[in-house]
Design a protein around this motif. Structure first.
Motif, PDB file in Angstrom:
ATOM      1  N   GLY A 469      15.953 -14.572  74.249  1.00  0.00           N
ATOM      2  CA  GLY A 469      16.109 -13.145  73.951  1.00  0.00           C
ATOM      3  C   GLY A 469      16.330 -12.347  75.225  1.00  0.00           C
ATOM      4  N   PRO A 521      13.256 -12.426  61.257  1.00  0.00           N
ATOM      5  CA  PRO A 521      11.940 -13.033  61.482  1.00  0.00           C
ATOM      6  C   PRO A 521      11.043 -12.845  60.259  1.00  0.00           C
ATOM      7  CG  PRO A 521      12.618 -11.770  63.401  1.00  0.00           C
ATOM      8  CD  PRO A 521      13.602 -11.455  62.316  1.00  0.00           C
ATOM      9  N   ALA A 558      12.652 -15.544  64.731  1.00  0.00           N
ATOM     10  CA  ALA A 558      14.038 -15.092  64.729  1.00  0.00           C
ATOM     11  C   ALA A 558      14.734 -15.672  63.513  1.00  0.00           C
ATOM     12  CB  ALA A 558      14.754 -15.505  66.017  1.00  0.00           C
TER      13      ALA A 558
END
Length: 598
Positions: A469, A521, A558
């Motif tokens: 990320g 998520p 995610a």
């Protein structure tokens, strides 16, 4: 044609007691010894794992009233044996049960009128056919051996005084030696049809004779002994014709009564009143004398046999009614003479043939714990068994062009690409028995298809590797404990846009993996329930019933493709998949669907 003749004499067969081993030794194989006299008799003697004979306690025998038992042949499957003897006595079948127990079944083969069943017998490597000589009418008869204990006559061919016979390892030819009369000594080849029928090939080698024959396991060489004559060796051509090889060391083996070949084809042994003689077999089949073991009792030895692992040699002495044995060293020479074992044959009888029950094929079995491509898949073949020993070798073919020989029962293998692969396992036992039959005139190792097995494994794609990320710009600093300083305008952050609801799609199911796409998520709970088979009394139109087989919980930080390994294999079938999706800011969502695991 089945020939049954009513006989004025009765047959008594029995076991003198249960086959219990001597308490000091673990049992391995079985040796059968035939005795000939007023009562025909066959005795079952156990062997320890090192081949040492161990008398069964109490003794295990089968008796035949007024029957001759000069020859005994153990069938390839090890579950029965055929015995035969002198003139006008039929062949009989003995069943060999657990622990070497013996019982007699069937009437066997009755010789045709005016003929005598005597002298030579030979048996095909697959145990389907027998061939026997009839001296009174100078013929050789082909028999079909039935599972019911009855031998059915196929046909007969004329041959002057046949005295010894052996079948080729491929079952295509029968070699017959004539030794009665100087003028008709010859070695003749007969062709064996698919139905066991004999036909003349026209191949004859004159001037040679033998009273015992043996053949190399590869079918290239033939060997014979004939009393006081030389040890003879022959080369066999593809058409079954034979030619002489050198016959070295004339007279060095004394009055040889029998011979045996080692399973690896390196050595040949002959037995006589002078002892046991060892010959090394050269690459061209010529036997070369290398040594003689001790003289025995001064009397002729009727028969000899070698163990399936080639480490023990057994032979009988007709006058002592005992079974003798030697341990064979790596150089092929007898290295240790073991104590003789009493066969229980009565004093009015003499010992005939000795036979070793063949070693049986092991049974291969394995299972696989598959992993995605690039990860190690584990195989487990510890469920493989051997009916009369131990599995010691595991050869693997992983189906992707790579093999692992003698890799043990639990190897791991990494598949580079997903897909279906056929994995094959071949096992070998401690004796050396695997998929092939080893035959030298008698079956020593009855290998077969049970020693190999194959199964398809499906390798899934490797799960995708997600990129890291984004990182926050600048260094991290501690925020003040109090609010902003007086007069400092408050910083108003814009509200983040509402997150899209988390959901799953493209759900797929295999026996080992669950795969789906996750949009955001979430925390998930997946319940798998297998559809039960409907019973015969189920009401038409009733809803199907399901049985829960697995529950999976996971948290994903995610969205993206998810490949999850199930806690255990679930098997093929139809499953109800119920997915509960929980995410911040949204109520739990429950999705229910049916999927078929393949």
């Amino acid at each position: 044609m089945r020939v049954r003749v009513r006989r004025p004499w009765s047959i008594a067969a029995g076991v003198l007691g249960l086959a219990l081993a001597a308490p000091t030794a673990a049992l391995g194989g079985t040796v059968l010894v035939a005795g000939d006299g007023d009562w025909g008799q066959v005795t079952s003697i156990a062997t320890a794992p090192d081949g040492t004979p161990v008398p069964r306690v109490p003794l295990v025998t089968a008796h035949f009233r007024r029957a001759s038992t000069q020859e005994v042949w153990a069938a390839p499957d090890g579950r029965h044996a055929w015995v035969s003897g002198g003139p006008n006595y039929p062949m009989r079948r003995i069943d060999v049960g657990a622990g070497g127990r013996l019982s007699v079944t069937g009437d066997g083969y009755a010789t045709p009128p005016g003929a005598a069943l005597e002298g030579a017998q030979a048996y095909s490597p697959d145990g389907r056919f027998a061939f026997t000589s009839n001296w009174d009418d100078s013929s050789v008869t082909a028999l079909r051996l039935g599972d019911d204990g009855v031998a059915t006559r196929i046909n007969s061919v004329r041959r002057s005084t046949p005295a010894a016979m052996v079948v080729s390892p491929d079952g295509r030819f029968l070699f017959v030696s004539q030794s009665r009369g100087v003028g008709d000594q010859q070695l003749t080849t007969f062709a064996i049809g698919a139905d066991g029928r004999l036909s003349d090939t026209g191949h004859e080698l004159r001037g040679r004779s033998a009273e015992r024959l043996a053949i190399s396991a590869d079918g290239r060489f033939l060997y014979g002994v004939a009393g006081y004559e030389d040890l003879n060796a022959y080369a066999i051509a593809a058409d079954g014709s034979v030619r002489d090889l050198a016959s070295p060391h004339a007279g060095t083996h004394g009055s040889a009564d029998d011979l045996a070949l080692s399973p690896d084809g390196r050595f040949l042994y002959t037995a006589s009143s002078l002892g046991v003689f060892t010959f090394r077999l050269a690459a061209d089949g010529v036997p070369v004398f290398v040594g003689r073991a001790d003289e025995l009792t001064g009397n002729a030895n009727n028969s000899m046999a070698i163990s399936p692992d080639g480490r023990s040699l057994y032979f009988t002495d007709w006058s002592s009614r005992r079974l003798f044995s030697y341990a064979l060293g790596p150089d092929g020479l007898p290295s240790k003479r073991r104590p003789a074992v009493d066969t229980g044959i009565g004093t009015t009888a003499s010992l005939g043939a000795v036979a070793v029950v063949p070693d049986q094929a092991p049974v291969a079995a394995f299972r696989a714990a598959t992993a995605p491509a690039g990860a190690p898949t584990t195989f487990d073949a510890t469920a493989s068994t051997d009916p009369d020993g131990t599995v010691v070798r595991y050869d693997w073919d992983f189906g992707d062009g790579r093999r692992a020989e003698n890799a043990g029962p639990t190897p791991q293998h990494v598949y580079d690409a997903p897909g279906a692969h056929t994995v094959r396992l071949t096992v070998t036992d401690a004796v050396g028995t695997s998929t092939s039959v080893l035959y030298t005139g008698r079956v020593l190792r009855n290998g077969g298809p049970s020693a190999t097995t194959a199964s398809e494994v499906t390798i899934l794609p490797a799960p995708p590797v997600l990129p890291p990320g984004p990182s926050l710009p600048g260094p991290l600093v501690d925020a003040p404990a109090t609010g902003p300083a007086a007069g400092t305008p408050a910083v108003v952050l814009p509200k983040a846009p509402p997150a899209s609801p988390a959901t799953v799609s493209d759900v797929r199911l295999t026996q080992r993996y669950l795969r789906f796409d996750l949009s955001a998520p979430a925390t998930l709970r997946v319940e798998l329930a297998r559809r039960r088979a409907s019973s015969g009394g189920a009401r038409r139109g009733a809803s199907p019933r399901y049985r829960r087989v697995a529950t999976v919980r996971m948290t994903r930080r995610a969205g993206g493709a998810v490949v999850h390994r199930l806690p255990r294999m679930i098997g093929r079938g139809t499953y109800r998949v119920r997915v509960t999706v929980s995410a911040p800011g949204q109520s739990p969502r429950v999705l229910t669907m049916l999927r078929r695991a393949r």
